[in-house]
Design a protein around this motif. Structure first.
Motif, PDB file in Angstrom:
ATOM      1  N   VAL A  80       0.836  -1.201   0.000  1.00 36.40           N
ATOM      2  CA  VAL A  80       0.000   0.000   0.000  1.00 36.40           C
ATOM      3  C   VAL A  80       0.873   1.253   0.000  1.00 36.40           C
ATOM      4  CG1 VAL A  80      -1.643   1.351   1.365  1.00 36.40           C
ATOM      5  CG2 VAL A  80      -2.002  -1.103   1.061  1.00 36.40           C
ATOM      6  N   GLU A  81       1.973   1.240   0.748  1.00 33.41           N
ATOM      7  CA  GLU A  81       2.891   2.384   0.770  1.00 33.41           C
ATOM      8  C   GLU A  81       3.416   2.719  -0.625  1.00 33.41           C
ATOM      9  OE1 GLU A  81       4.847   1.867   5.253  1.00 33.41           O
ATOM     10  OE2 GLU A  81       5.992   1.313   3.460  1.00 33.41           O
ATOM     11  N   VAL A  82       3.627   1.672  -1.428  1.00 37.98           N
ATOM     12  CA  VAL A  82       4.187   1.863  -2.769  1.00 37.98           C
ATOM     13  C   VAL A  82       3.288   2.760  -3.616  1.00 37.98           C
ATOM     14  CG1 VAL A  82       4.733   0.669  -4.938  1.00 37.98           C
ATOM     15  CG2 VAL A  82       5.547  -0.253  -2.766  1.00 37.98           C
ATOM     16  N   ILE A  83       1.987   2.734  -3.357  1.00 37.52           N
ATOM     17  CA  ILE A  83       1.059   3.563  -4.138  1.00 37.52           C
ATOM     18  C   ILE A  83       1.487   5.022  -4.115  1.00 37.52           C
ATOM     19  CG2 ILE A  83      -1.310   4.437  -4.268  1.00 37.52           C
ATOM     20  CD1 ILE A  83      -2.244   1.704  -3.245  1.00 37.52           C
ATOM     21  N   ASP A  84       1.867   5.521  -2.945  1.00 39.96           N
ATOM     22  CA  ASP A  84       2.270   6.925  -2.821  1.00 39.96           C
ATOM     23  C   ASP A  84       3.655   7.189  -3.401  1.00 39.96           C
ATOM     24  OD1 ASP A  84      -0.093   7.700  -1.555  1.00 39.96           O
ATOM     25  OD2 ASP A  84       0.672   7.068   0.399  1.00 39.96           O
ATOM     26  N   GLU A  85       4.418   6.145  -3.631  1.00 35.81           N
ATOM     27  CA  GLU A  85       5.771   6.309  -4.165  1.00 35.81           C
ATOM     28  C   GLU A  85       5.826   6.200  -5.683  1.00 35.81           C
ATOM     29  OE1 GLU A  85       8.288   3.539  -2.137  1.00 35.81           O
ATOM     30  OE2 GLU A  85       7.523   4.090  -0.155  1.00 35.81           O
ATOM     31  N   LEU A  86       4.812   5.613  -6.283  1.00 34.32           N
ATOM     32  CA  LEU A  86       4.770   5.477  -7.740  1.00 34.32           C
ATOM     33  C   LEU A  86       4.531   6.838  -8.391  1.00 34.32           C
ATOM     34  CD1 LEU A  86       2.571   2.266  -8.005  1.00 34.32           C
ATOM     35  CD2 LEU A  86       4.915   2.472  -8.850  1.00 34.32           C
ATOM     36  N   LEU A 189       5.695  -0.299 -14.696  1.00 34.05           N
ATOM     37  CA  LEU A 189       5.609  -0.151 -13.239  1.00 34.05           C
ATOM     38  C   LEU A 189       6.987  -0.144 -12.565  1.00 34.05           C
ATOM     39  CD1 LEU A 189       2.507  -2.367 -12.391  1.00 34.05           C
ATOM     40  CD2 LEU A 189       2.634   0.116 -12.568  1.00 34.05           C
ATOM     41  N   LYS A 190       7.932  -0.919 -13.119  1.00 32.76           N
ATOM     42  CA  LYS A 190       9.301  -0.951 -12.565  1.00 32.76           C
ATOM     43  C   LYS A 190       9.305  -1.200 -11.052  1.00 32.76           C
ATOM     44  CE  LYS A 190      11.371   2.122 -16.044  1.00 32.76           C
ATOM     45  NZ  LYS A 190      10.177   2.271 -16.895  1.00 32.76           N
ATOM     46  N   LEU A 191       8.639  -2.276 -10.640  1.00 34.36           N
ATOM     47  CA  LEU A 191       8.469  -2.528  -9.210  1.00 34.36           C
ATOM     48  C   LEU A 191       9.762  -2.909  -8.499  1.00 34.36           C
ATOM     49  CD1 LEU A 191       5.003  -4.324  -9.166  1.00 34.36           C
ATOM     50  CD2 LEU A 191       5.544  -1.911  -8.826  1.00 34.36           C
ATOM     51  N   HIS A 192      10.807  -3.232  -9.245  1.00 35.33           N
ATOM     52  CA  HIS A 192      12.091  -3.543  -8.612  1.00 35.33           C
ATOM     53  C   HIS A 192      12.638  -2.341  -7.849  1.00 35.33           C
ATOM     54  CE1 HIS A 192      13.159  -1.745 -12.512  1.00 35.33           C
ATOM     55  NE2 HIS A 192      14.243  -1.304 -11.898  1.00 35.33           N
ATOM     56  N   LYS A 193      12.120  -1.164  -8.126  1.00 34.74           N
ATOM     57  CA  LYS A 193      12.570   0.039  -7.425  1.00 34.74           C
ATOM     58  C   LYS A 193      11.965   0.147  -6.025  1.00 34.74           C
ATOM     59  CE  LYS A 193      13.130   2.974 -11.537  1.00 34.74           C
ATOM     60  NZ  LYS A 193      12.692   4.258 -12.159  1.00 34.74           N
ATOM     61  N   TYR A 194      10.922  -0.649  -5.758  1.00 32.04           N
ATOM     62  CA  TYR A 194      10.138  -0.409  -4.545  1.00 32.04           C
ATOM     63  C   TYR A 194      10.201  -1.530  -3.509  1.00 32.04           C
ATOM     64  CZ  TYR A 194       8.429   3.130  -7.722  1.00 32.04           C
ATOM     65  OH  TYR A 194       8.372   4.167  -8.610  1.00 32.04           O
TER      66      TYR A 194
END
Length: 269
Positions: A80-86, A189-194
């Motif tokens: 959920v935190e990742v939402i604000d970081e995207l 999305l590049k989720l490896h960053k998060y």
């Protein structure tokens, strides 16, 4: 997606191998690609010297067990935190949908989100897709409003593809197209960053964890929502749930004040 390139590639031996090797080694996607290309070559009678069995590698419960031991699925709090970081663009809404419904990455191109605008909690996957028609349900319905998804805007690439797909509803998506579409989503999305590992499919595994541990759902209902068999759900997907997750579930069950009490022994005279 370069459809013309894909159509040219499958007409050559090296092209077929290139597409297959673009999938993850020892994965279900790799084995599906080999299966479909082998069927294609057999059907057309092309004389290509390709060892599809060797290319397919090994994908089994044991393979999944080995991966599960080395990978930690992020907590829901972290997801959920990742939402604000995207980045604040329409692809963020794709992440939200993946988190809430556990869709495969390529399914975002086909998903019918119209029910959300009508106040319903489910979305639909149409008939002529890998798994056929199905309803997809959330673990936490309240996230739909909290994340403002009912009237959300989605990427033009996905909306344009869906419009074209709706105009040719009899066209069935194949595994090669699905792989290419999935790569677009994962690449954006590049989720490896998060979070460590950073795979899109962590969102899908987290949905399974929720439906098993946090908000238990019947195996058949959960399997239908995700679009796979109960056997696959039990033997493959649930292996991503950690021992710590199960311990947490037991502690919650044990301390539940309204759970059924154990029967008492009758007193003997």
């Amino acid at each position: 997606m370069n459809t013309e390139k894909s159509q040219n590639l499958i007409l050559t031996r090296d092209g077929i191998i290139e597409v297959i090797e673009a999938t993850e080694e020892n994965s279900a996607a790799r084995q599906r690609a080999c299966k479909h290309f082998k069927n294609f070559v057999d059907y057309t009678g092309l004389q290509f010297d390709i060892d599809f069995e060797k290319l397919g590698g090994n994908y089994s419960n044991r393979t999944v067990d080995q991966k599960a031991k080395s990978i930690i699925i992020p907590s829901d709090e972290r997801l959920v935190e990742v939402i604000d970081e995207l980045p604040d663009d329409p692809w963020k809404n794709i992440y939200k949908v993946g988190l809430i419904y556990g869709l495969r990455n390529h399914e975002h191109f086909f998903a019918d989100r119209t029910p959300l605008k009508e106040g319903k909690d489910y979305i639909l996957i149409p008939e002529h897709t890998k798994t056929g028609f199905r309803y997809c349900y959330p673990n936490y319905p309240e996230w739909l409003d909290e994340f403002e998804l009912r009237q959300a805007q989605f990427p033009e690439e996905i909306e344009d593809f869906r419009k074209q797909y709706e105009q040719a509803p009899q066209r069935t998506s194949d595994s090669v197209e699905s792989t290419e579409l999935g790569k677009i989503v994962s690449g954006k999305l590049k989720l490896h960053k998060y979070f460590p590992g950073g795979r899109y499919y962590f969102l899908r595994y987290a949905w399974v964890r929720r439906s098993t541990i946090d908000n238990p759902m019947g195996e058949e209902e959960a399997s239908n929502s995700l679009g796979h068999s109960v056997q696959t759900h039990r033997n493959i997907y649930r292996r991503w749930i950690s021992v710590e997750d199960f311990r947490r579930s037991y502690e919650r069950f044990r301390n539940n004040p309204v759970r059924a009490a154990a029967p008492k022994r009758s007193k003997r005279n």
